[in-house]
Design a protein around this motif. Structure first.
Motif, PDB file in Angstrom:
ATOM      1  N   GLY A  36      -2.263 -32.617 -24.042  1.00  0.00           N
ATOM      2  CA  GLY A  36      -3.408 -33.311 -23.041  1.00  0.00           C
ATOM      3  C   GLY A  36      -4.444 -32.167 -22.925  1.00  0.00           C
ATOM      4  O   GLY A  36      -5.661 -32.774 -22.882  1.00  0.00           O
ATOM      5  N   ILE A  37      -4.235 -31.122 -22.740  1.00  0.00           N
ATOM      6  CA  ILE A  37      -5.306 -30.124 -22.426  1.00  0.00           C
ATOM      7  C   ILE A  37      -6.081 -29.854 -23.747  1.00  0.00           C
ATOM      8  O   ILE A  37      -7.268 -30.033 -23.740  1.00  0.00           O
ATOM      9  CB  ILE A  37      -4.717 -28.760 -21.914  1.00  0.00           C
ATOM     10  CG1 ILE A  37      -4.215 -29.135 -20.416  1.00  0.00           C
ATOM     11  CG2 ILE A  37      -5.694 -27.655 -22.045  1.00  0.00           C
ATOM     12  CD1 ILE A  37      -3.648 -27.885 -19.888  1.00  0.00           C
ATOM     13  N   GLY A  60     -11.893 -33.433 -27.104  1.00  0.00           N
ATOM     14  CA  GLY A  60     -12.764 -34.366 -26.699  1.00  0.00           C
ATOM     15  C   GLY A  60     -14.232 -33.829 -25.965  1.00  0.00           C
ATOM     16  O   GLY A  60     -15.260 -34.212 -26.211  1.00  0.00           O
ATOM     17  N   GLY A  61     -14.097 -32.759 -25.179  1.00  0.00           N
ATOM     18  CA  GLY A  61     -15.360 -32.336 -24.347  1.00  0.00           C
ATOM     19  C   GLY A  61     -16.190 -31.504 -25.466  1.00  0.00           C
ATOM     20  O   GLY A  61     -17.290 -31.830 -25.443  1.00  0.00           O
ATOM     21  N   GLY A 102      -6.435 -32.046 -26.139  1.00  0.00           N
ATOM     22  CA  GLY A 102      -7.179 -33.316 -26.275  1.00  0.00           C
ATOM     23  C   GLY A 102      -8.310 -33.375 -25.390  1.00  0.00           C
ATOM     24  O   GLY A 102      -9.571 -33.726 -26.089  1.00  0.00           O
ATOM     25  N   THR A 103      -8.235 -32.718 -24.403  1.00  0.00           N
ATOM     26  CA  THR A 103      -9.372 -33.007 -23.320  1.00  0.00           C
ATOM     27  C   THR A 103     -10.449 -31.898 -23.861  1.00  0.00           C
ATOM     28  O   THR A 103     -11.692 -32.091 -23.774  1.00  0.00           O
ATOM     29  CB  THR A 103      -8.827 -32.381 -22.036  1.00  0.00           C
ATOM     30  OG1 THR A 103      -8.036 -33.644 -21.381  1.00  0.00           O
ATOM     31  CG2 THR A 103     -10.161 -32.574 -20.994  1.00  0.00           C
ATOM     32  N   ALA A 104     -10.071 -30.646 -24.367  1.00  0.00           N
ATOM     33  CA  ALA A 104     -10.887 -29.832 -24.682  1.00  0.00           C
ATOM     34  C   ALA A 104     -11.671 -30.211 -25.994  1.00  0.00           C
ATOM     35  O   ALA A 104     -13.001 -30.072 -26.131  1.00  0.00           O
ATOM     36  CB  ALA A 104     -10.277 -28.352 -25.268  1.00  0.00           C
TER      37      ALA A 104
END
Length: 125
Positions: free
Chosen positions: A97-98, A104-105, A100-102
């Motif tokens: 999740g972390i 995506g960001g 993917g968030t990175a």
């Protein structure tokens, strides 16, 4: 003298009747005692049979409990392993999740940066 002899005969007859009665009472008492003893023996035999049955059942239960103890110990080992897997899975999902968030960001930042650059070029033209 006949009257004395008759009295003696009568007393002897009475004694014989009393002795016969006592003998009958004694035999009846003895028979009741034998019957009571027989019933007590039957009752004790039934109680012993029940106790023997209970001993057999308790032995079977003890065997079943020992078997279950080993099964439970094996199950506990497996359950602990599954709990570890679950914890590792939750940790992996957190890391994913972390990440993917990175990613995506970063992708959004890239798109915004280039979108701004393209829009400036288009406005200038």
């Amino acid at each position: 003298m006949t009257s004395k002899l008759d009295e003696i005969s009568e007393a002897i007859g009475s004694l014989r009747a009393e002795v016969a009665g006592i003998r009958r009472d004694f035999q009846a008492s003895e028979q009741r005692s034998v019957e009571s003893s027989r019933r007590a023996d039957l009752h004790r035999a039934a109680v012993h049979k029940r106790v023997d049955d209970l001993v057999g059942e308790v032995g079977e239960l003890r065997t079943n409990v020992e078997t279950m103890k080993t099964d439970v110990a094996d199950s506990k080992t497996i359950t602990d392993e599954v709990k570890e897997w679950k914890q590792r899975g939750v940790g992996a999902l957190f890391v994913a999740g972390i990440a993917g968030t990175a990613i995506g960001g970063a992708a959004v930042g890239f798109v915004v940066y280039w979108w701004d650059a393209i829009m400036k070029v288009l406005r200038a033209a």
